[in-house]
Design a protein around this motif. Structure first.
Motif, PDB file in Angstrom:
ATOM      1  N   LEU A 170       0.688  -1.325  -0.117  1.00  0.00           N
ATOM      2  CA  LEU A 170      -0.019  -0.120   0.147  1.00  0.00           C
ATOM      3  C   LEU A 170       0.991   1.134  -0.057  1.00  0.00           C
ATOM      4  O   LEU A 170       0.443   2.373  -0.556  1.00  0.00           O
ATOM      5  CB  LEU A 170      -0.832  -0.041   0.996  1.00  0.00           C
ATOM      6  N   ILE A 171       1.950   1.269   0.399  1.00  0.00           N
ATOM      7  CA  ILE A 171       2.895   2.194   0.896  1.00  0.00           C
ATOM      8  C   ILE A 171       3.303   3.212  -0.572  1.00  0.00           C
ATOM      9  O   ILE A 171       3.302   4.116  -0.631  1.00  0.00           O
ATOM     10  CB  ILE A 171       4.035   2.040   1.599  1.00  0.00           C
ATOM     11  N   PRO A 172       3.881   2.469  -1.599  1.00  0.00           N
ATOM     12  CA  PRO A 172       4.053   3.372  -2.934  1.00  0.00           C
ATOM     13  C   PRO A 172       2.721   3.832  -3.555  1.00  0.00           C
ATOM     14  O   PRO A 172       2.976   4.951  -3.917  1.00  0.00           O
ATOM     15  CB  PRO A 172       4.664   2.123  -3.679  1.00  0.00           C
ATOM     16  N   PRO A 173       1.633   3.152  -3.458  1.00  0.00           N
ATOM     17  CA  PRO A 173       0.414   3.884  -4.412  1.00  0.00           C
ATOM     18  C   PRO A 173       0.226   4.912  -3.238  1.00  0.00           C
ATOM     19  O   PRO A 173      -0.576   6.037  -3.714  1.00  0.00           O
ATOM     20  CB  PRO A 173      -0.535   2.769  -4.340  1.00  0.00           C
ATOM     21  N   ALA A 174      -0.075   4.575  -1.872  1.00  0.00           N
ATOM     22  CA  ALA A 174      -0.486   5.662  -1.213  1.00  0.00           C
ATOM     23  C   ALA A 174       0.348   7.117  -1.202  1.00  0.00           C
ATOM     24  O   ALA A 174      -0.101   8.167  -1.384  1.00  0.00           O
ATOM     25  CB  ALA A 174      -0.493   5.289   0.253  1.00  0.00           C
ATOM     26  N   ILE A 175       1.724   7.097  -1.264  1.00  0.00           N
ATOM     27  CA  ILE A 175       2.733   8.181  -1.584  1.00  0.00           C
ATOM     28  C   ILE A 175       2.482   8.684  -2.906  1.00  0.00           C
ATOM     29  O   ILE A 175       2.465   9.847  -3.262  1.00  0.00           O
ATOM     30  CB  ILE A 175       4.072   7.760  -1.276  1.00  0.00           C
ATOM     31  N   PHE A 194     -10.140   5.288  -1.083  1.00  0.00           N
ATOM     32  CA  PHE A 194     -10.681   3.755  -0.947  1.00  0.00           C
ATOM     33  C   PHE A 194     -10.451   2.951  -1.871  1.00  0.00           C
ATOM     34  O   PHE A 194     -10.373   1.771  -1.293  1.00  0.00           O
ATOM     35  CB  PHE A 194     -12.333   4.377  -0.809  1.00  0.00           C
ATOM     36  N   LEU A 195     -10.373   3.167  -3.013  1.00  0.00           N
ATOM     37  CA  LEU A 195     -10.175   2.210  -4.161  1.00  0.00           C
ATOM     38  C   LEU A 195      -8.805   1.429  -3.955  1.00  0.00           C
ATOM     39  O   LEU A 195      -8.674   0.390  -4.359  1.00  0.00           O
ATOM     40  CB  LEU A 195     -10.332   2.875  -5.642  1.00  0.00           C
ATOM     41  N   MET A 196      -7.911   2.578  -3.583  1.00  0.00           N
ATOM     42  CA  MET A 196      -6.368   1.928  -3.364  1.00  0.00           C
ATOM     43  C   MET A 196      -6.575   0.822  -2.291  1.00  0.00           C
ATOM     44  O   MET A 196      -5.758  -0.046  -2.822  1.00  0.00           O
ATOM     45  CB  MET A 196      -5.655   3.139  -2.816  1.00  0.00           C
ATOM     46  N   GLY A 197      -7.163   1.059  -1.290  1.00  0.00           N
ATOM     47  CA  GLY A 197      -7.242  -0.039  -0.095  1.00  0.00           C
ATOM     48  C   GLY A 197      -7.835  -1.410  -0.898  1.00  0.00           C
ATOM     49  O   GLY A 197      -7.543  -2.379  -0.527  1.00  0.00           O
ATOM     50  N   VAL A 198      -8.989  -1.132  -1.646  1.00  0.00           N
ATOM     51  CA  VAL A 198      -9.655  -2.552  -1.901  1.00  0.00           C
ATOM     52  C   VAL A 198      -8.660  -3.007  -3.057  1.00  0.00           C
ATOM     53  O   VAL A 198      -8.475  -4.319  -3.080  1.00  0.00           O
ATOM     54  CB  VAL A 198     -10.803  -1.810  -2.825  1.00  0.00           C
ATOM     55  N   LEU A 199      -8.139  -2.333  -3.960  1.00  0.00           N
ATOM     56  CA  LEU A 199      -7.215  -2.938  -4.945  1.00  0.00           C
ATOM     57  C   LEU A 199      -6.002  -3.462  -4.474  1.00  0.00           C
ATOM     58  O   LEU A 199      -5.368  -4.681  -4.932  1.00  0.00           O
ATOM     59  CB  LEU A 199      -6.912  -1.892  -5.958  1.00  0.00           C
ATOM     60  N   ALA A 200      -5.459  -3.012  -3.320  1.00  0.00           N
ATOM     61  CA  ALA A 200      -4.218  -3.353  -3.043  1.00  0.00           C
ATOM     62  C   ALA A 200      -4.644  -4.624  -2.152  1.00  0.00           C
ATOM     63  O   ALA A 200      -3.488  -5.857  -2.268  1.00  0.00           O
ATOM     64  CB  ALA A 200      -3.540  -2.518  -1.597  1.00  0.00           C
ATOM     65  N   ASN A 201      -5.483  -4.892  -1.463  1.00  0.00           N
ATOM     66  CA  ASN A 201      -5.835  -6.345  -1.014  1.00  0.00           C
ATOM     67  C   ASN A 201      -6.241  -7.239  -2.051  1.00  0.00           C
ATOM     68  O   ASN A 201      -5.834  -8.281  -1.991  1.00  0.00           O
ATOM     69  CB  ASN A 201      -7.126  -6.184   0.072  1.00  0.00           C
ATOM     70  N   THR A 202      -6.907  -6.587  -2.933  1.00  0.00           N
ATOM     71  CA  THR A 202      -7.262  -7.821  -4.139  1.00  0.00           C
ATOM     72  C   THR A 202      -6.127  -8.230  -4.891  1.00  0.00           C
ATOM     73  O   THR A 202      -5.984  -9.647  -5.222  1.00  0.00           O
ATOM     74  CB  THR A 202      -8.179  -6.932  -5.201  1.00  0.00           C
ATOM     75  N   ILE A 208      -2.901   3.873  -9.812  1.00  0.00           N
ATOM     76  CA  ILE A 208      -2.799   2.942  -8.560  1.00  0.00           C
ATOM     77  C   ILE A 208      -2.488   1.558  -8.685  1.00  0.00           C
ATOM     78  O   ILE A 208      -1.660   1.187  -8.016  1.00  0.00           O
ATOM     79  CB  ILE A 208      -4.340   2.847  -8.172  1.00  0.00           C
ATOM     80  N   LEU A 209      -2.798   1.054  -9.804  1.00  0.00           N
ATOM     81  CA  LEU A 209      -2.309  -0.427 -10.208  1.00  0.00           C
ATOM     82  C   LEU A 209      -0.961  -0.321 -10.594  1.00  0.00           C
ATOM     83  O   LEU A 209      -0.232  -1.318 -10.232  1.00  0.00           O
ATOM     84  CB  LEU A 209      -3.132  -0.849 -11.430  1.00  0.00           C
TER      85      LEU A 209
END
Length: 405
Positions: A52-57, A106-114, A238-239
């Motif tokens: 999650l860290i690289p997409p969050a940053i 929100f989408l970032m959290g969902v996609l990271a888990n997926t 994000i991807l």
């Protein structure tokens, strides 16, 4: 020799403003690196968090770097006004940026888990990903809005070309703010009951859906245009950033063994993004003003801008290597030698910048040819592509050097 002097004379303001902004960016990113280097225990307690860290940053830079680029273009075109009145360029850009922050987090959290589940990577639950991503993202977003407005205000009043300073400063600010906010959210996850985290994640879902519907159905003017044009490309970003996160997560054991390498990651990736932000902001403004022709092959003006970025990178990545080593030593973290840190940063940096130059040019040119606004697409696409390229380059050089194994 005369040509070299002429080159530096033509680009004096670029180098003077750019070097100062990149220095601030590098030192600021170092604080983010120190934060990440100190998070080794949290990363072990929350498996998959590194994804999650690289997409969050990156998302903070994608959204707020694009905001700075749009404001810079508005100044070049004479449409910018320093006012927060409803309907003003500044007000609409602020509203759209905060809206995108909430929805994309929100989408970032969902996609990271997926992605973690699909690849069989051990990870925390989807509600945990969403809670950390949204809470950390929104808190950082409010701070970055303020910083963006300050940069635009000072630049406008002093008649600066903020294309040369906005991206590095916002990138550094995004790093400094985002990692501590994610760290705070992660600590809350560790200390709060799971039912509380799930409840907040459900609330975030409701708010996200409501905001998206309102933006599409009731949004107006520039704010609606920015949201509709930016959303698809930000999802793609994000991807791309998750690819960077997965690449780093696969080497997490080696990185934890030498935490100085964790300290290096944020300043390395974000200084590469800062260089890309300078280049794409300049290309976007040049395309709008007609001074850069959207050709299949980069012309003389584009090549001159490539040279500017290479000159910046020689200084920036050496500084990143030295400062990361010093910071790790001061924090008592395990580290390779100073020479190894500098070589790692510079070698991976030059590989990344070579890709950055061409990605920046072709993304700007083809978005312009498709009648899309380069300010909305160039920085996010370039930034996320560079995160992936930079992560591969950094991990590749680490493997070749045999560090942390």
């Amino acid at each position: 020799m005369r040509g070299v002097r002429s080159f530096f004379a033509r680009n004096r303001s670029v180098f003077s403003l750019g070097f100062v902004a990149l220095l601030i960016s590098s030192l600021g990113d170092l604080l983010a690196g120190a934060t990440l280097g100190s998070m080794t225990h949290t990363l072990e307690l929350l498996p998959g968090l590194m994804i999650l860290i690289p997409p969050a940053i990156g998302m903070r830079g994608n959204i707020f770097g694009a905001l700075g680029s749009r404001l810079g273009t508005a100044m070049h075109l004479g449409t910018f006004e320093l006012t927060f009145k409803r309907g003003s360029i500044l007000r609409q850009n602020m509203e759209s940026s905060l809206l995108l922050t909430m929805i994309m987090s929100f989408l970032m959290g969902v996609l990271a888990n997926t992605v973690a589940v699909a690849m069989g990577i051990p990870s925390v639950s989807i509600s945990t990903f969403v809670f950390i991503s949204v809470l950390g993202g929104v808190l950082a977003g409010f701070v970055l809005i303020i910083i963006n407005v300050i940069v635009a205000t000072i630049g406008f009043r002093r008649n600066w070309d903020i294309d040369n300073i906005s991206a590095p400063l916002i990138t550094a600010a995004g790093d400094i703010v985002t990692l501590p906010m994610l760290f705070l959210a992660a600590i809350l996850v560790i200390n709060f009951p799971g039912i509380v985290i799930t409840a907040f994640s459900t609330l975030f879902l409701v708010i996200t859906v409501a905001l998206a519907i309102l933006a599409v159905l009731r949004g107006k003017g520039e704010a609606r245009r920015i949201f509709i044009h930016s959303s698809p490309v930000l999802v793609l970003c994000i991807l791309l950033d998750i690819v960077a996160g997965v690449t780093i997560d696969t080497r997490l054991e080696s990185l934890v063994a030498l935490p100085a390498l964790l300290v290096l990651i944020p300043p390395f990736l974000e200084d590469a993004n800062a260089l890309g932000g300078i280049l794409t902001s300049r290309f976007g403004s040049m395309l709008h003003m007609g001074t850069l022709k959207p050709r299949r092959r980069p012309g003389k003006l584009a090549l001159e801008n490539f040279a500017i970025i290479y000159i910046f990178s020689l200084w920036v990545f050496v500084l990143v290597g030295i400062s990361s080593y010093v910071a790790a030593r001061l924090l008592g973290l395990g580290s390779p030698s100073l020479g190894e840190m500098v070589f790692l940063s510079l070698a991976a940096g030059l590989i990344t910048v070579t890709a950055l130059n061409f990605i920046s040019y072709y993304v700007a040119v083809y978005t312009y040819k498709l009648s899309l606004d380069p300010d909305d697409h160039s920085i996010p696409l370039t930034s996320s592509a560079i995160d992936s390229v930079g992560a591969f380059a950094l991990m590749g050089v680490i493997i070749l050097m045999g560090l942390g194994v």
